[in-house]
Design an enzyme around this catalytic site. Sequence first.
Site, PDB file in Angstrom:
ATOM      1  N   HIS A 113       0.967  -1.216   0.006  1.00  0.00           N
ATOM      2  CA  HIS A 113       0.077   0.144  -0.127  1.00  0.00           C
ATOM      3  C   HIS A 113       0.838   1.345   0.127  1.00  0.00           C
ATOM      4  O   HIS A 113       1.894   1.360   0.649  1.00  0.00           O
ATOM      5  CB  HIS A 113      -0.864  -0.067   1.385  1.00  0.00           C
ATOM      6  N   LYS A 138      -1.484  -8.140  -3.985  1.00  0.00           N
ATOM      7  CA  LYS A 138      -2.662  -6.942  -3.938  1.00  0.00           C
ATOM      8  C   LYS A 138      -1.733  -5.745  -3.924  1.00  0.00           C
ATOM      9  O   LYS A 138      -0.739  -5.349  -2.920  1.00  0.00           O
ATOM     10  CB  LYS A 138      -3.281  -7.084  -2.693  1.00  0.00           C
ATOM     11  N   SER A 233     -22.041  14.459  -9.191  1.00  0.00           N
ATOM     12  CA  SER A 233     -23.038  14.644 -10.370  1.00  0.00           C
ATOM     13  C   SER A 233     -24.022  13.433 -10.279  1.00  0.00           C
ATOM     14  O   SER A 233     -24.034  12.119  -9.767  1.00  0.00           O
ATOM     15  CB  SER A 233     -21.834  14.121 -11.367  1.00  0.00           C
ATOM     16  N   LYS A 290     -15.644  21.992 -20.412  1.00  0.00           N
ATOM     17  CA  LYS A 290     -16.504  21.935 -22.031  1.00  0.00           C
ATOM     18  C   LYS A 290     -15.598  22.898 -22.994  1.00  0.00           C
ATOM     19  O   LYS A 290     -15.724  22.217 -24.320  1.00  0.00           O
ATOM     20  CB  LYS A 290     -17.919  22.741 -21.713  1.00  0.00           C
ATOM     21  N   ASP A 336     -26.773  20.710 -24.246  1.00  0.00           N
ATOM     22  CA  ASP A 336     -27.245  21.664 -23.437  1.00  0.00           C
ATOM     23  C   ASP A 336     -28.161  22.661 -24.149  1.00  0.00           C
ATOM     24  O   ASP A 336     -29.261  22.887 -23.783  1.00  0.00           O
ATOM     25  CB  ASP A 336     -26.099  22.469 -22.878  1.00  0.00           C
ATOM     26  N   ARG A 392     -21.118  41.704 -18.355  1.00  0.00           N
ATOM     27  CA  ARG A 392     -21.030  40.168 -18.989  1.00  0.00           C
ATOM     28  C   ARG A 392     -22.577  40.219 -20.012  1.00  0.00           C
ATOM     29  O   ARG A 392     -22.462  39.575 -20.983  1.00  0.00           O
ATOM     30  CB  ARG A 392     -21.256  39.084 -17.920  1.00  0.00           C
TER      31      ARG A 392
END
Length: 517
Positions: A113, A138, A233, A290, A336, A392
């Site tokens: 680990h 492992k 999400s 995006k 969208d 804006r």
Amino acid sequence: MTRLCVSIYVEAIATAKRDIAEAIEAGAEMIELRLDVMTDLVLANQLVEACSVPCIVTCRAAYEGGDCELADGERVVFLSTLATAHDAYYDLELIADKRVPHSNAGRLILSSHDFKGRPDRLYNLMEEMNARPAAVSKMAWMARSIRDCQEAFELMQSRQRPTIAQCMGEAGQISRILAKKFGGFLTFAAVREHATTAPGQPTIEQLKQVYRWDALDADTRVYGVVGSPIAHSMSPAVHNAAFAQAGINAVYVPLLVNKGYESFKAFMETYIVGDGPLQMDGLSVTIPHKENALRYLREHGDGVDIEHLARTIGAVNTIVVDRSHGKPQLAGRNTDYAAILDTITSALSIDRSALKDKRIAVIGAGGTGRTGVAALAAAGATVVVFNRTIDRAQALAREFDGKSGTVVAAPMDKLSECACDIFINTTSLGMSPNVNDSPFGEHPPPLSSANLVFDTVYNPPRTKLLQQAESRGAQTASGVDMFIHQAAAQFELWMSLPAPVDAMRQALTDRLTPPTL
Ligand code: NAP
């Protein structure tokens, strides 16, 4: 067979017994008992006996991130005694295995680990473990980025014996979800939230109910949503419900990719255009990537098909990957903008062509506001942009005015006097937990049944803005409608099949907090 193993950190016998029962009830196929601070042999025996499924016992050494204070020699005796008495597996670090001679290699999980990051000698360490007598090798390490998971997949796929390879942390979560696809010996899950024994561990409920654990196999196609942050999400629940309903062997996972173009590009080269074990078949893209998605597709080469309006908006939220001709063919879309148009046209039962006769207030000039303004202007509508920061709003109006509708800017304090047909909130005002906020404040504009008020906020589904609209007799559309439209469009782009929208909507509403107003 990859086992679903619930890991239980034992502090008290009674609560551990309750957790064992709860895990088995939830479908655990194996239990790991973390006995770091419970090294009484009599009590530990009771716990192993309470496991009606195969069991792993371990007490992790402090030098590998555990809490056990026993010397290596004492740990080895304790664990191997338990394992032999119950035919259980026992997990022991490679370091301890080398220090202390012991037998029962047939039940030994030899482990390493690293909580700081990827071990420099990752592949050498795995070789070293495989060369020693044990049942399972492992390897667990803290993912530096989601790309580390590709090495975990490689280790599982090229295994010389049963192998566990898992990356810790949020960026490592896909190595846990997809262990079954790559033939790992097991994946670890928590019995419930806040009961994890390692960072990034999903709960058994998430693995089974959201990530389709029971349906996964080597052929499962993988889709996901790229963003940062991404843990909360709703898209995985919605898309996995769609795959399940449509009977498609696919899974949709959260993909934590740090902000910045270079991180996005490295992700794409690892999982989309690279030739590693995991080659994904489609992506959703969310904040802050995006714009990066559009740039990547533009730079990627001539063969990439990017939708015109995605270029105009400057954002791609969907990547379609066609692997049917060998080299992956990429396409970029923005679902969208179509979702904003479709939410309005379905609420009013009109065609897109009717939008040119509408006067529409878009509240907000951020990413969603920009998408709405671009889409509505392209549809020929007259758009008034209201925004807290008027500069804006004015910049948006300058950019989209005349393409092909009229776009003007107006200060927020004029909203209460606005005589538009349709109002769209694209700000975060009203979003949980600030459910008492509304972009209308306490002074909504004059509204009647001829108006449509559309809130892009979907949590809660019925915002204060929508309640203000309803109480004045206006028609309403919610962010849930928009979310489902954009997700359904993604499903249809990837699968070329009609999306099972009812199942998608149910999955979303099941996960949203109920309205509290
Ligand atoms: P963004 O780019 O950060 O833009 C936020 C906008 O909200 C800006 O116009 C900002 O005004 C305004 N704003 C923020 N706090 C405000 C406040 N206290 N008072 C007045 N204005 C405020 O965010 P985004 O990506 O566009 O997302 C906005 C919302 O869209 C999200 O909350 C989300 O609920 C919704 N959304 C829904 C879906 C769906 O599928 N339903 C999809 C995407 C987004 P300034 O310019 O003055 O800062």
